[in-house]
Write an enzyme that holds these catalytic residues in place. Structure first.
Site, short mmCIF file in Angstrom:
data_model
loop_
_atom_site.label_atom_id
_atom_site.label_comp_id
_atom_site.label_asym_id
_atom_site.label_seq_id
_atom_site.Cartn_x
_atom_site.Cartn_y
_atom_site.Cartn_z
N ARG A 155 -12.52 -2.34 14.60
CA ARG A 155 -12.11 -1.17 13.82
C ARG A 155 -13.22 -0.75 12.86
O ARG A 155 -13.28 0.43 12.48
CB ARG A 155 -10.86 -1.49 12.99
N ASP B 233 -13.60 -4.88 -0.53
CA ASP B 233 -13.96 -4.96 0.89
C ASP B 233 -15.09 -5.96 1.17
O ASP B 233 -15.44 -6.19 2.33
CB ASP B 233 -14.37 -3.57 1.42
N ARG C 251 0.80 -1.23 0.00
CA ARG C 251 0.00 0.00 0.00
C ARG C 251 0.83 1.29 0.00
O ARG C 251 0.85 2.03 0.99
CB ARG C 251 -0.99 -0.01 1.17
C1 EPZ Z 1 -9.58 2.63 0.68
O1 EPZ Z 1 -8.19 2.37 0.95
C2 EPZ Z 1 -10.36 2.04 1.82
N1 EPZ Z 1 -9.94 2.66 3.07
C3 EPZ Z 1 -10.13 0.54 1.86
O2 EPZ Z 1 -10.94 0.00 2.87
C4 EPZ Z 1 -10.56 -0.06 0.51
O3 EPZ Z 1 -10.27 -1.45 0.52
C5 EPZ Z 1 -9.79 0.61 -0.61
O4 EPZ Z 1 -9.99 2.05 -0.55
C6 EPZ Z 1 -10.23 0.15 -2.01
O5 EPZ Z 1 -11.60 0.36 -2.16
C7 EPZ Z 1 -10.42 3.86 3.41
O6 EPZ Z 1 -11.20 4.49 2.72
C8 EPZ Z 1 -10.00 4.40 4.72
P1 EPZ Z 1 -6.58 2.81 -2.62
P2 EPZ Z 1 -7.07 3.15 0.16
O7 EPZ Z 1 -5.68 3.96 -2.50
O8 EPZ Z 1 -7.54 4.51 -0.12
C9 EPZ Z 1 -2.54 1.18 -4.62
C10 EPZ Z 1 -11.45 -1.47 4.67
O9 EPZ Z 1 -11.41 -2.69 4.93
N2 EPZ Z 1 -1.96 2.52 -4.37
O10 EPZ Z 1 -7.80 2.95 -3.49
O11 EPZ Z 1 -5.81 2.96 0.89
C11 EPZ Z 1 -2.83 0.42 -3.33
O12 EPZ Z 1 -1.67 -0.20 -2.82
C12 EPZ Z 1 -10.33 -0.79 3.91
O13 EPZ Z 1 -12.37 -0.71 5.03
C13 EPZ Z 1 -0.71 2.85 -4.88
O14 EPZ Z 1 -0.06 2.03 -5.53
O15 EPZ Z 1 -7.02 2.30 -1.19
C14 EPZ Z 1 -3.90 -0.54 -3.79
O16 EPZ Z 1 -3.33 -1.66 -4.41
C15 EPZ Z 1 -9.14 -1.61 3.66
N3 EPZ Z 1 -0.21 4.12 -4.66
C16 EPZ Z 1 -4.69 0.26 -4.84
O17 EPZ Z 1 -3.82 1.33 -5.21
C17 EPZ Z 1 -0.89 5.05 -3.97
O18 EPZ Z 1 -0.37 6.17 -3.79
C18 EPZ Z 1 -5.99 0.88 -4.34
O19 EPZ Z 1 -5.74 1.55 -3.11
C19 EPZ Z 1 -2.18 4.72 -3.46
C20 EPZ Z 1 -2.69 3.46 -3.67
#
Ligand code: EPZ
Length: 423
Positions: A401, A307, A122
């Site tokens: 959480r 999720d 992440r």
């Molecule tokens: C949000 O996480 C949610 N959390 C997550 O919910 C959810 O699973 C996720 O979105 C996807 O829907 C919150 O809103 C607090 P992303 P987030 O940035 O924002 C990659 C739960 O169980 N990425 O959309 O962290 C990342 O590694 C949680 O409630 C990069 O590579 O998710 C992932 O593979 C867990 N570089 C993908 O993008 C970056 O700078 C999507 O992540 C950012 C992300």
């Protein structure tokens, strides 16, 4: 440390109310740092992640007033420090998003890098690249992101390389106080992003296009206070619908938004559920039947949410037929699979652990289980509900959480579940 003790076999039957969305509320607490006047957030769920966010605001010196109904009033102008410490950011990644609002409002911020977590590495590269494009000077030192800007951030055109919920929210917030226009392209489109934009606009921001892949923000000089009600938690709603379907039961979820769960509802119909809807409720009835297996691919909204993947696997464990589930959002989100196999499930992982093939079995058998992630943990609760005998789910601080009163809500639906303290 608490555990959940579940006697499987009960068919869920009853009604419950959806809580406010954790993933909306937590980012709005960061957004409140943009305002000069008090921001009041209502329909906030009583959860550990929310408490962590309140603790973080407290550590910045920000005054937060909470009433008995979990209406949370945030007075950002009482801020005294601009450093978000590792101890808090590591327990909740969403707290990293205080960086942009503090920087946009006060010209400086230091926030610990969140590091990896149980569901994958992440990274936050898209967040940092976006802030730099808005004119932030960013340095990394001792695991902290140190950001500064002379005067105001400056509007820019920014293209996200991947669909990122947190990244879209972060840059959208920072851009509200930037000078001039910002255009964000290839944005994530999750309902929580629309909710955040509504909250920002209520504070006086000018954000357009949230919920589409292009968001345009006209920067303003200051943001004021507002009162904003958080949308219903679509993942919590989905979890209870899947739990009821897995048990062959019936459930009505009130105070929720069916439009946010389109794809899940279609999948549950494929599984054999009868679904009825109102503006703010969803009723699912399996009429005592065993579900049919579901196949799906997770992807950013409006596709199937990562999720809810673990919960669907729990349903597939006892479904008729074979379901194939492909995870495309996170790299390491199948840890529940090994625990379910210990309960007698027949799941194999393929293609470098990105695809789970679930052959339904007649019964699972209760066992002691645990997981290191919120959704994996709750999927083990669903597995426990459909297992013969007793399941003990350990490490339930993960569930705390993100699921408000989980054992009360499930008990009210007829489940035999209780919380016990670990010896
Ligand atoms: C949000 O996480 C949610 N959390 C997550 O919910 C959810 O699973 C996720 O979105 C996807 O829907 C919150 O809103 C607090 P992303 P987030 O940035 O924002 C990659 C739960 O169980 N990425 O959309 O962290 C990342 O590694 C949680 O409630 C990069 O590579 O998710 C992932 O593979 C867990 N570089 C993908 O993008 C970056 O700078 C999507 O992540 C950012 C992300």
């Amino acid at each position: 440390m608490d555990r959940l003790l579940i006697e499987g076999g009960a068919r869920l039957d009853g009604e419950l109310r959806a809580s406010g969305a954790k993933n909306s509320a937590s980012v709005m607490f960061a957004a409140a740092l943009l305002a000069d006047d008090p921001v009041i957030i209502t329909n906030v769920p009583h959860l550990r992640d929310i408490t962590t966010m309140i603790e973080l605001l407290g550590s910045l010196g920000v005054e937060v007033v909470i009433d008995e109904k979990m209406n949370v009033e945030i007075h950002a102008n009482t801020i005294k420090r601009f450093t978000a410490p590792y101890d808090l950011v590591k327990t909740m990644r969403a707290s990293f998003n205080v960086l942009g609002p503090m920087l946009a409002h006060y010209g400086q911020a230091e926030v610990s890098l969140p590091g990896g977590c149980a569901i994958g590495p992440r990274p936050v590269d898209q967040h940092l690249r976006g802030l730099e494009a808005l004119g932030a000077k960013i340095e990394m030192e001792d695991g902290y992101v140190k950001a500064k800007v002379d005067k105001r951030l400056k509007g820019a055109r920014i293209y996200f390389d991947i669909s990122t919920v947190g990244g879209t929210e972060h840059i959208m917030m920072a851009a509200t106080l930037a000078e001039g226009e910002t255009v964000l392209e290839n944005c994530a489109r999750e309902p929580e992003i629309v909710d955040l934009a509504d909250c920002l606009n209520a504070m006086g921001a000018q954000v357009e296009g949230a919920g589409t892949d292009t968001i345009t923000i006209q920067g303003v000089e200051r943001l004021g206070g507002c009162e904003h009600r958080v949308i219903a938690d679509r993942v919590e709603t989905g979890t209870y619908l899947i739990a009821a379907a897995a048990t062959g039961g019936r459930v009505k979820v009130r105070d929720t938004n069916p439009a946010h769960l389109d794809l899940l509802l279609n999948k549950l119909k494929e599984a054999g559920a009868e679904i009825s809807l109102g503006d703010e409720w969803i009723e699912l009835d399996m009429k005592g039947e065993r579900p049919r297996a579901i196949s799906l691919v997770t992807a950013p909204y409006p596709e199937f949410p990562t999720d809810l993947q673990a919960q669907i696997i729990a349903l597939n464990c006892v479904a008729e037929g074979t379901g194939t589930i492909k995870e495309t959002v996170f790299e390491n989100r199948f840890m529940h699979v090994h625990e379910m196999n210990r309960m007698g499930a027949n799941i194999r992982l393929e293609d470098n652990n990105t695809i789970a093939i679930v052959e339904g079995v007649d019964h699972l058998k209760g066992a002691p289980v645990m997981a290191n992630d919120l959704r994996a943990s709750v999927s083990l609760v669903i597995a426990g509900l459909v297992a013969e005998g007793t399941t003990v789910v350990d490490r339930i601080y993960h569930i705390d959480r993100g699921y408000e009163q989980v054992e009360e809500k499930l008990s009210n639906l007829g489940a035999s579940i209780k919380r016990v303290a670990s010896s």
